[in-house]
Design an enzyme around this catalytic site. Structure first.
Site: not given
Ligand code: DX5
Ligand code: ZN
Length: 224
Positions: A12, A37, A39, A41, A70, A72, A141, A176
């Site tokens: 990620s 990956h 993320d 947000m 992904h 969010m 998750m 994840d």
């Molecule tokens: C969390 C993200 C993950 C995160 C994972 O909200 O969706 O993808 O980056 O990070 P680690 O592996 O550090 O938990």
């Molecule tokens: Zn993620």
């Protein structure tokens, strides 16, 4: 893209250097990452903000393999086309993000991407049992979404239930949050085939010291 159930490591970039995304993506792929990956947000669905489709489009040319986006965010639907046009291979939306997840998944496929559905730790596997023919990936998750580097929440029973639900369908099961060499084996044993890892891959390395990324990726692979 051919489907297979071999274990794939998906770093990620939430844990990468945000000023260096292009080079970071190139470095992790060169060091053995299978997928990248990404993320997204929004500061509304989750209490943190990262970036949007323009950043995804900017990093796309630096990723040779799979770009796994992904989301969010809530709402999701107004932004699906923008992420598809940015070159996302997978677009994953949260089942908790709105009342019309089925419509969202159809829209993702309609935009030409593979459709993923993500479940927060508190959401049961049964929440998606009627969506099995509408998805290409389930993101389980194992932390509450929003931040990297959180403690892994063990959910092996839920992973196994989802693996049963998937049956013979070509649906990936992705884990994840909090994935490390210690937590990865239980996830794979329960049926996962994609392991997202942020802090466990990027810790100690950089684009000028990328061998560490390779060591970190191998440590996860060797543990499973
Ligand atoms: C969390 C993200 C993950 C995160 C994972 O909200 O969706 O993808 O980056 O990070 P680690 O592996 O550090 O938990
Ligand atoms: Zn993620």
């Amino acid at each position: 893209m051919t489907f297979d159930r071999s274990v794939k490591i998906a770093p990620s970039i939430l844990s990468a250097d945000f000023a260096n995304f292009g080079l970071e993506c190139e470095a992790i792929e060169a060091q053995g990452a299978d997928w990248v990956h990404v993320d997204v947000m929004d500061g509304h669905f989750v209490p943190n903000i990262t970036f949007g489709p323009a950043t995804c489009a900017a990093i796309r040319p630096h990723i040779k393999g799979v770009m796994d986006v992904h989301l969010m965010i809530a709402p999701v639907d107004p932004y699906i086309d923008a992420f598809a046009q940015a070159g996302a291979d997978f677009i994953t939306a949260h089942v908790e993000a709105g009342p019309h997840i089925h419509r969202t998944l159809q829209a993702i496929r309609g935009a030409g991407a593979k459709a993923g559905v993500a479940l927060n730790p508190g959401t049961p596997a049964s929440a998606i049992e009627d969506l099995m023919d509408d998805i290409d990936l389930i993101c389980v998750m194992t932390v509450n979404p929003g931040f990297g580097g959180q403690k892994f929440i063990p959910l092996a029973n839920k992973i196994a239930k989802l693996r049963d639900m998937v049956g013979d369908r070509e649906v990936h099961i992705e884990i994840d949050g909090g994935v490390t060499p210690a937590t990865a084996p239980g996830c794979v044993a329960a049926g996962a085939d994609v392991l997202v890892a942020g802090s466990a891959v990027f810790k100690g390395g950089s684009v000028s010291n990328p061998d560490v990324y390779g060591q970190n990726i191998r440590a996860i692979r060797d543990a499973i």
